[in-house]
Design an enzyme around this catalytic site. Structure first.
Site, PDB file in Angstrom:
ATOM      1  CG  HIS A   1      28.461  45.133  35.085  1.00  0.00           C
ATOM      2  ND1 HIS A   1      28.378  44.041  35.916  1.00  0.00           N
ATOM      3  CD2 HIS A   1      29.758  45.194  34.699  1.00  0.00           C
ATOM      4  CE1 HIS A   1      29.567  43.482  36.025  1.00  0.00           C
ATOM      5  NE2 HIS A   1      30.417  44.171  35.307  1.00  0.00           N
TER       6      HIS A   1
ATOM      7  CD  GLN B   1      37.523  46.015  37.324  1.00  0.00           C
ATOM      8  OE1 GLN B   1      37.558  44.996  37.958  1.00  0.00           O
ATOM      9  NE2 GLN B   1      37.212  47.155  37.890  1.00  0.00           N
TER      10      GLN B   1
END
Length: 424
Positions: A44, A225
């Site tokens: 991230h 994901q």
């Protein structure tokens, strides 16, 4: 007594939708941020105050002072990579040890899991899945086979347990004729990581989570994901090894399904995919290259080029359905600022027959059916209100909401925390 609330935030495409930034924008409203699945194969990226951070295992709420962050039982943790990530954050002034809890039931990624990952991928020849090589799949395989090593195992007789697991992996590697590897240095650092993890609060996260709720506090569950990589509902076998959908928050944190409130689904204004696997709207032309360049579409963890294409509403409708999404968040709208025409895939032709439904397999015989919309050709990166949006962009939003039957509540027009428009 007022029961607290649990909201879930997850990606609706093939990952890389910009979840980290959104979690960081939403976290001020929550007391606890919890990560429920995946491992350090998910990155991230967050940007603010001119600094860029890449989080792999640590929840994105770590940048909000005073918030508790929990790594749940559904996560697989690599001690050496976790140590690097945590120490980098500590260097930049973030106090982790008092605010980051780790589930004792989270499984450990061993050095030999990474070797197994490489061996399994090599054995597939032309049918490679395109894993990140981080040992995620073999760790989840051990979990399901009931032979895994968990964070709680480091507290007692660890050396003995570790040696037994390592010997079993080495036996498997010998049976695969995969013996040309050396984990000496990796293992040394990995064991350092084990000692480092002991400095954190290791908890039964299911109890912690439910105590927080009983106390009337709020939790944001953060997925890694994207839905189309879910092991059950994604483009199997080109998927990750965990449940990336909303239900994964229940199993990955110990939450009852009746506790879940809002489900925020994150999507890009277009679509990307990293690694192998089918991608119906992929563009192989200059348009796809332009999207990649403007959007800086390179993997946060691997640096791999992301494949780019137009937004796929067939896949998105499916994702919204299996997750029970209540609110949509659209990222990277600004990447399309310069395109004269925008396309959206509204249906698939499967072996010549048109369908609005996502099929069992999208590997062969899929042809996207597109609707064309007029581009807005306006630089939106400095906008501060939806009132400033050009009409063509408003038309694009309206079209998407009608197609997806779900409101788009937040729109991102750039990587910075400030470049976020919350719609009225």
């Amino acid at each position: 007594m007022t029961q607290g609330k649990v909201d879930v935030l997850l990606g609706l495409q093939w990952g890389d939708e910009g979840k980290g930034k959104v979690v960081d924008v939403l976290t001020p409203k929550y007391d606890v941020i919890a990560r429920f699945q995946g491992g350090p194969n998910a990155g991230h990226t967050l940007e603010f105050n001119g600094e860029k951070y890449v989080l792999r295992s640590i929840p994105s709420g770590i940048f909000q002072g005073g918030k508790i962050n929990i790594i749940g039982n559904g996560v697989v943790l690599a001690p050496d990579l976790f140590m690097d990530e945590a120490k980098d954050l500590e260097k930049s002034g973030h106090d982790l040890k008092s605010r980051l809890f780790i589930s004792k039931k989270a499984h450990l990624i061993m050095p030999t899991h990474r070797v197994l990952d490489a061996a399994i991928e090599a054995s597939k020849g032309k049918n490679k899945v395109g894993t990140t090589g981080k040992g995620i799949g073999p760790t989840y395989s051990d979990k399901i086979a009931r032979t895994g090593l968990r964070v709680g195992d480091i507290l007692e007789n660890f050396e003995e347990k570790y040696a037994a697991h390592k010997a079993r992996h080495e036996e498997t590697l010998r049976s695969m004729n995969y013996t040309d590897y050396d984990i000496t240095e990796v293992e040394k650092k990995w064991l350092e990581g084990i000692e480092y993890i002991k400095q954190f609060k290791l908890v039964d996260s299911e109890h912690e989570i439910n105590k927080v709720l009983k106390a009337g506090k709020s939790i944001l569950c953060e997925g890694a994901q994207g839905t189309m990589l879910d092991v059950d509902f994604g483009s199997y076998p080109f998927v990750t090894s965990s449940n990336t959908i909303c239900a994964g928050a229940c199993t990955g944190l110990g939450l009852g399904p009746n506790k879940i409130g809002e489900v925020y689904g994150i999507m890009k204004a277009y679509c990307t995919r990293v690694g192998a696997g089918p991608f119906p709207t992929e563009l192989f032309d200059e348009t796809g290259k332009k999207m990649r360049d403007i959007g800086h579409e390179y993997g946060a963890v691997t640096g791999r080029e992301r494949r780019c294409g137009w937004i796929d509403l067939v896949a998105l409708r499916y994702s919204i359905m299996v997750n029970g999404v209540t609110k949509l968040i659209m990222m990277k709208s600004d990447v399309l600022d310069d395109f004269p025409t925008i396309k959206a895939c509204v249906a698939y032709k499967v072996n010549g027959v048109e369908t609005p439904d996502f099929p069992y397999s999208i590997e062969e015989g899929i042809e996207p059916v597109y609707k064309e919309l007029k581009g807005w050709q306006t630089d939106m990166t400095k906008f501060t209100s939806e009132d400033q949006f050009p009409q063509e962009f408003k038309d694009y939003i309206k079209f998407l909401e009608e197609q997806l039957e779900t409101p788009i509540t937040i729109i991102s027009i750039g990587p910075d925390r400030e470049q976020t428009i919350v719609r009225k």
